[in-house]
Design a protein around this motif. Structure first.
Motif, PDB file in Angstrom:
ATOM      1  N   LEU A   1      -3.092   7.156   3.148  1.00 51.10           N
ATOM      2  CA  LEU A   1      -3.553   5.808   3.502  1.00 51.10           C
ATOM      3  C   LEU A   1      -4.835   5.838   4.331  1.00 51.10           C
ATOM      4  CD1 LEU A   1      -0.150   4.098   4.362  1.00 51.10           C
ATOM      5  CD2 LEU A   1      -1.505   3.859   2.272  1.00 51.10           C
ATOM      6  N   GLY A   2      -5.326   7.010   4.661  1.00 48.08           N
ATOM      7  CA  GLY A   2      -6.593   7.110   5.368  1.00 48.08           C
ATOM      8  C   GLY A   2      -6.472   7.485   6.823  1.00 48.08           C
ATOM      9  N   GLY A   3      -5.274   7.513   7.362  1.00 46.39           N
ATOM     10  CA  GLY A   3      -5.076   7.987   8.720  1.00 46.39           C
ATOM     11  C   GLY A   3      -5.485   7.040   9.832  1.00 46.39           C
ATOM     12  N   ASP A   4      -5.881   5.795   9.521  1.00 44.66           N
ATOM     13  CA  ASP A   4      -6.284   4.878  10.593  1.00 44.66           C
ATOM     14  C   ASP A   4      -5.103   4.117  11.189  1.00 44.66           C
ATOM     15  OD1 ASP A   4      -5.948   3.368   8.266  1.00 44.66           O
ATOM     16  OD2 ASP A   4      -7.452   1.895   8.827  1.00 44.66           O
ATOM     17  N   LEU A   5      -3.896   4.395  10.713  1.00 43.89           N
ATOM     18  CA  LEU A   5      -2.686   3.767  11.238  1.00 43.89           C
ATOM     19  C   LEU A   5      -1.969   4.733  12.171  1.00 43.89           C
ATOM     20  CD1 LEU A   5      -1.380   2.439   7.813  1.00 43.89           C
ATOM     21  CD2 LEU A   5      -2.304   1.034   9.663  1.00 43.89           C
TER      22      LEU A   5
ATOM     23  N   HIS B   1       5.004  13.978  -6.256  1.00 48.67           N
ATOM     24  CA  HIS B   1       6.132  14.579  -5.563  1.00 48.67           C
ATOM     25  C   HIS B   1       6.497  13.695  -4.371  1.00 48.67           C
ATOM     26  CE1 HIS B   1       2.614  16.025  -3.336  1.00 48.67           C
ATOM     27  NE2 HIS B   1       3.417  16.149  -2.301  1.00 48.67           N
ATOM     28  N   PRO B   2       7.705  13.849  -3.836  1.00 51.66           N
ATOM     29  CA  PRO B   2       8.091  13.068  -2.646  1.00 51.66           C
ATOM     30  C   PRO B   2       7.142  13.373  -1.480  1.00 51.66           C
ATOM     31  CG  PRO B   2      10.001  14.107  -3.630  1.00 51.66           C
ATOM     32  CD  PRO B   2       8.799  14.682  -4.315  1.00 51.66           C
ATOM     33  N   LEU B   3       6.851  12.350  -0.672  1.00 54.67           N
ATOM     34  CA  LEU B   3       5.916  12.502   0.444  1.00 54.67           C
ATOM     35  C   LEU B   3       6.610  12.303   1.779  1.00 54.67           C
ATOM     36  CD1 LEU B   3       2.865  10.422  -0.892  1.00 54.67           C
ATOM     37  CD2 LEU B   3       3.247  12.885  -1.085  1.00 54.67           C
ATOM     38  N   THR B   4       6.146  13.027   2.780  1.00 55.78           N
ATOM     39  CA  THR B   4       6.603  12.841   4.155  1.00 55.78           C
ATOM     40  C   THR B   4       5.797  11.707   4.785  1.00 55.78           C
ATOM     41  OG1 THR B   4       4.978  14.370   5.064  1.00 55.78           O
ATOM     42  CG2 THR B   4       7.118  15.307   4.387  1.00 55.78           C
ATOM     43  N   VAL B   5       6.213  11.303   5.974  1.00 56.43           N
ATOM     44  CA  VAL B   5       5.469  10.272   6.711  1.00 56.43           C
ATOM     45  C   VAL B   5       4.023  10.720   6.915  1.00 56.43           C
ATOM     46  CG1 VAL B   5       5.303   8.989   8.880  1.00 56.43           C
ATOM     47  CG2 VAL B   5       7.551   9.449   7.883  1.00 56.43           C
ATOM     48  N   ALA B   6       3.836  11.966   7.339  1.00 58.63           N
ATOM     49  CA  ALA B   6       2.483  12.479   7.588  1.00 58.63           C
ATOM     50  C   ALA B   6       1.634  12.460   6.323  1.00 58.63           C
ATOM     51  CB  ALA B   6       2.554  13.895   8.158  1.00 58.63           C
ATOM     52  N   GLU B   7       2.235  12.780   5.182  1.00 61.07           N
ATOM     53  CA  GLU B   7       1.485  12.773   3.922  1.00 61.07           C
ATOM     54  C   GLU B   7       1.107  11.360   3.504  1.00 61.07           C
ATOM     55  OE1 GLU B   7       3.170  16.765   1.700  1.00 61.07           O
ATOM     56  OE2 GLU B   7       4.467  14.978   1.752  1.00 61.07           O
TER      57      GLU B   7
ATOM     58  N   THR C   1       3.848   3.521  12.836  1.00 58.07           N
ATOM     59  CA  THR C   1       3.718   2.343  11.975  1.00 58.07           C
ATOM     60  C   THR C   1       4.117   2.701  10.546  1.00 58.07           C
ATOM     61  OG1 THR C   1       1.958   1.424  13.344  1.00 58.07           O
ATOM     62  CG2 THR C   1       2.106   0.618  11.069  1.00 58.07           C
ATOM     63  N   VAL C   2       3.618   3.842  10.074  1.00 56.47           N
ATOM     64  CA  VAL C   2       3.951   4.295   8.720  1.00 56.47           C
ATOM     65  C   VAL C   2       5.435   4.648   8.639  1.00 56.47           C
ATOM     66  CG1 VAL C   2       3.483   6.039   6.942  1.00 56.47           C
ATOM     67  CG2 VAL C   2       1.593   5.061   8.269  1.00 56.47           C
ATOM     68  N   MET C   3       5.958   5.313   9.658  1.00 53.07           N
ATOM     69  CA  MET C   3       7.369   5.678   9.680  1.00 53.07           C
ATOM     70  C   MET C   3       8.253   4.426   9.636  1.00 53.07           C
ATOM     71  SD  MET C   3       9.452   8.069  12.393  1.00 53.07           S
ATOM     72  CE  MET C   3       9.129   6.979  13.770  1.00 53.07           C
ATOM     73  N   THR C   4       7.910   3.421  10.415  1.00 53.19           N
ATOM     74  CA  THR C   4       8.676   2.172  10.433  1.00 53.19           C
ATOM     75  C   THR C   4       8.614   1.480   9.077  1.00 53.19           C
ATOM     76  OG1 THR C   4       8.298   1.895  12.798  1.00 53.19           O
ATOM     77  CG2 THR C   4       8.895  -0.089  11.549  1.00 53.19           C
ATOM     78  N   THR C   5       7.454   1.466   8.467  1.00 57.18           N
ATOM     79  CA  THR C   5       7.298   0.834   7.154  1.00 57.18           C
ATOM     80  C   THR C   5       8.146   1.552   6.110  1.00 57.18           C
ATOM     81  OG1 THR C   5       5.064   0.129   7.726  1.00 57.18           O
ATOM     82  CG2 THR C   5       5.631   0.144   5.385  1.00 57.18           C
ATOM     83  N   LEU C   6       8.119   2.879   6.119  1.00 53.14           N
ATOM     84  CA  LEU C   6       8.938   3.654   5.181  1.00 53.14           C
ATOM     85  C   LEU C   6      10.427   3.408   5.415  1.00 53.14           C
ATOM     86  CD1 LEU C   6       6.877   6.949   5.272  1.00 53.14           C
ATOM     87  CD2 LEU C   6       7.265   5.536   3.231  1.00 53.14           C
ATOM     88  N   THR C   7      10.838   3.357   6.667  1.00 50.03           N
ATOM     89  CA  THR C   7      12.237   3.105   6.997  1.00 50.03           C
ATOM     90  C   THR C   7      12.670   1.729   6.512  1.00 50.03           C
ATOM     91  OG1 THR C   7      12.088   4.560   8.918  1.00 50.03           O
ATOM     92  CG2 THR C   7      13.907   2.970   8.904  1.00 50.03           C
TER      93      THR C   7
ATOM     94  N   GLN D   1       0.830  -1.207   0.000  1.00 47.67           N
ATOM     95  CA  GLN D   1       0.000   0.000   0.000  1.00 47.67           C
ATOM     96  C   GLN D   1       0.865   1.258   0.000  1.00 47.67           C
ATOM     97  OE1 GLN D   1      -2.337  -0.828   3.539  1.00 47.67           O
ATOM     98  NE2 GLN D   1      -4.182  -1.081   2.288  1.00 47.67           N
ATOM     99  N   VAL D   2       1.920   1.249   0.798  1.00 50.32           N
ATOM    100  CA  VAL D   2       2.813   2.400   0.867  1.00 50.32           C
ATOM    101  C   VAL D   2       3.508   2.600  -0.475  1.00 50.32           C
ATOM    102  CG1 VAL D   2       4.953   3.270   1.910  1.00 50.32           C
ATOM    103  CG2 VAL D   2       3.124   2.368   3.365  1.00 50.32           C
TER     104      VAL D   2
END
Length: 129
Positions: A36-40, A25-31, A44-50, A15-16
């Motif tokens: 993704l809908g904000g239910d995470l 354009h490049p996205l931040t963790v918050a974006e 969790t999103v930061m760890t997945t991106l890392t 999904q990410v």
């Protein structure tokens, strides 16, 4: 382990990757979280991106106090890379590599078996550049 609310393995990474692949354009963790809908959880999103960055699937750039992320290549190639790494981890986690590989090859469709044989032959005898 309860499956209530559980996400299939690798689903969040896919999904990410999909979210970043369609971004203009490049996205931040918050974006990414917002897309993704904000239910995470943010973490969790930061760890997945890392993790995706450490696998080579994403490029990250430090902008101000945050990182921005983009897909390192085309989405299909990145999906293949992530899947291949997962397959290697599973293979390395077992004790019977020969048994696992034998069963894997035995379960392949004939066209996939031919493709694998061709890939192995090309790896053994690389063409000169």
């Amino acid at each position: 382990m309860s499956t209530t609310g559980a996400r299939p393995r690798g689903a969040l990474e896919r999904q990410v990757l999909a979210c970043l692949a369609v971004a203009d354009h490049p996205l931040t963790v918050a974006e990414v979280l917002a897309e993704l809908g904000g239910d995470l959880a943010y973490t969790t999103v930061m760890t997945t991106l890392t993790r995706l960055h450490s696998k080579g699937a994403l490029v990250r750039e430090h902008i101000g106090r945050a990182y921005t992320y983009t897909v390192a290549g085309d989405a299909q190639a990145m999906g293949s890379s992530v899947t291949a790494q997962r397959m290697r981890r599973l293979l390395e986690a077992g004790d019977d590599r020969a048994g696992v590989l034998t069963r894997f090859v035995a379960g392949l469709r004939p066209e996939d078996e031919q493709l694998l044989a061709a890939l192995l032959a090309a790896t053994e005898h690389p063409e000169p550049r």
